[in-house]
Write a protein that holds these residues in place. Sequence first.
Motif, PDB file in Angstrom:
ATOM      1  N   SER A  74      -6.416  -1.666  -0.588  1.00 53.47           N
ATOM      2  CA  SER A  74      -5.933  -0.486  -1.316  1.00 53.47           C
ATOM      3  C   SER A  74      -6.613  -0.349  -2.672  1.00 53.47           C
ATOM      4  O   SER A  74      -6.896   0.768  -3.127  1.00 53.47           O
ATOM      5  N   TYR A 133     -10.863  -0.038  -1.541  1.00 50.87           N
ATOM      6  CA  TYR A 133     -11.314   0.922  -0.538  1.00 50.87           C
ATOM      7  C   TYR A 133     -10.290   2.059  -0.472  1.00 50.87           C
ATOM      8  O   TYR A 133      -9.975   2.663  -1.476  1.00 50.87           O
ATOM      9  N   SER A 134      -9.762   2.363   0.696  1.00 54.27           N
ATOM     10  CA  SER A 134      -8.712   3.367   0.823  1.00 54.27           C
ATOM     11  C   SER A 134      -7.714   2.882   1.857  1.00 54.27           C
ATOM     12  O   SER A 134      -8.052   2.082   2.745  1.00 54.27           O
ATOM     13  N   TRP A 135      -6.474   3.365   1.753  1.00 52.80           N
ATOM     14  CA  TRP A 135      -5.394   2.815   2.571  1.00 52.80           C
ATOM     15  C   TRP A 135      -5.611   2.905   4.080  1.00 52.80           C
ATOM     16  O   TRP A 135      -5.123   2.036   4.821  1.00 52.80           O
ATOM     17  N   ALA A 139      -0.033   3.950  -2.636  1.00 53.82           N
ATOM     18  CA  ALA A 139      -1.286   4.646  -2.336  1.00 53.82           C
ATOM     19  C   ALA A 139      -1.110   5.622  -1.178  1.00 53.82           C
ATOM     20  O   ALA A 139      -1.609   6.761  -1.214  1.00 53.82           O
ATOM     21  N   ASP A 153      -1.382   9.747  -1.575  1.00 53.21           N
ATOM     22  CA  ASP A 153      -2.425  10.455  -0.830  1.00 53.21           C
ATOM     23  C   ASP A 153      -1.844  11.513   0.105  1.00 53.21           C
ATOM     24  O   ASP A 153      -2.451  12.570   0.308  1.00 53.21           O
ATOM     25  N   SER A 202       0.809  -1.219   0.000  1.00 56.91           N
ATOM     26  CA  SER A 202       0.000   0.000   0.000  1.00 56.91           C
ATOM     27  C   SER A 202       0.844   1.273   0.000  1.00 56.91           C
ATOM     28  O   SER A 202       0.294   2.380   0.035  1.00 56.91           O
TER      29      SER A 202
END
Length: 519
Positions: free
Chosen positions: A167, A170-172, A44, A48, A41
């Motif tokens: 990742s 969804y989101s890290w 990502a 971000d 991850s």
Amino acid sequence: MAATAPRAHEPLTGGALVLGTVAVSLAVFMNVLDTSIANVSIPAISGDLGVASDQGTWVITSFAVANAISVPLTGWLTQRFGQVKLFFISIVLFVIASWLCGLAPTLPFLLAARVLQGAVAGPMIPLSQSLLLGSYPRARAPMALALWSMTTLVAPVAGPILGGYISDNYSWPWIFYVNVPVGIVAAVATWFVYRSRESAVRALPIDKLGLFLLVVWVGCMQVMLDKGKDLDWFSSPTIVVLGLIALVGFAVFVIWELTATHPVVDLSLFAKRNFTGGTIALAVGYGLYFGNLVLIPLWLQTTLGYTATNAGLVLAPVGVFAILLSPLAGRLLTRTDPRYMATSAFVIFAIVFWMRSRYTTDVDTFSLMVPTLIQGAALAGFFIPLVTITLSGLPGERIPAASGLFNFVRIMFGGIGSSVFTTAWDRRTSLHHARLIEQATPYNPTFTQAIDRMQSLGMSHTQALGAFNAALGQQASTMGVDDLFYLSAGIFLALIALVWITQRQKAEGDAGAAASAAH
């Protein structure tokens, strides 16, 4: 202050035993999972938070450094606070740190949370072994170790798969948030089952110099291992300075700890043959296993074009036999010399890596997964007998310190293994590429025929040369990884000698020696 009177606790039974085992296993799984779940991850996270990928790798390094420093402190901390209280506090703080990691708005905030997470994670694995061994009857100690080993073997494989899936879909932050519900359940169940089973405590003085030296040499060594490849190792002044500080700090640390009245790490454990032989065999074997666990997905992704998720799935079958056979290995250990089981595991490891050393660039997924499946059988007979050998013959009050120390050595060799293997792979690949490119001359009919064939497909001469060089690079990369697989097979066979340096504990019974010490 004198130690409080030691309190003996009867083994757990029924629902309390089941709940205690589940609680400890969940905490260990959550802990081990976090050593690898963030790896895939990093792009990502870096994107971000608006930082470069090489800065993002400090998310891994910060956790590893803090964890490596805190693990060997387990014995000292246990004597100060008690193993149940320390285990419970570690879980609660781990949950809080995980929540803070997910909330992190900047990289410095995330790194601070990861340092806290790594520091409080350190005592959890050694204490989990101690709590489990104290929960089961002496004769069922191997079963306790089998249940413990399943979580530690499956979690490193599940980490990259779960991290990649989260990742991608969804989101890290969710790679950290998943720890919150798991940790809460583990903490509540742990306190409910173990709160009345606290170990003896005593107010030991703080070995300030020993603690300072430990932080210095372990911190420098861990940063050196994590950043060595990026900085081209000892051609970098930074790596040279870190290496010298780590070496000198380690030497002074050993001398001080062996002479200190209340050492922060009990190095006198290495005076015991079983502890030394078992620890070295387990640590080197784990270093080989973990180094290859890092290397194989890299090779699959960079050379064979696998995605991160698919590369992780190729390694997933290792958990099949590991889960199915670990309980069987635990039962067999009550009737078998653990040295025979460890020897069998090393032989299977050697066969697995020999099979992998035959890989070519045309290898199919089935051929990749068969050795991984077999490797699960080796893992089932790897941790359980070696932990039994290492802890055998030790009195109960020394189990947390011994477990902390050998887990520290194991973790350290895992870091060394991953660094050495990735660096050696790069160098072997370069060597093979240089040798192969020597054959790419107009006087080699194979080379000229390959170029002519590509040009007949519509490529220009420059494009054909580029395609040929790419194929050559793929071949060199595979040859390089094959070299390391073959070397791993040989080292696993050599480790068998270390297993037989140890002695069988006849007085307590092989399987129950460690468990009896925990009562």
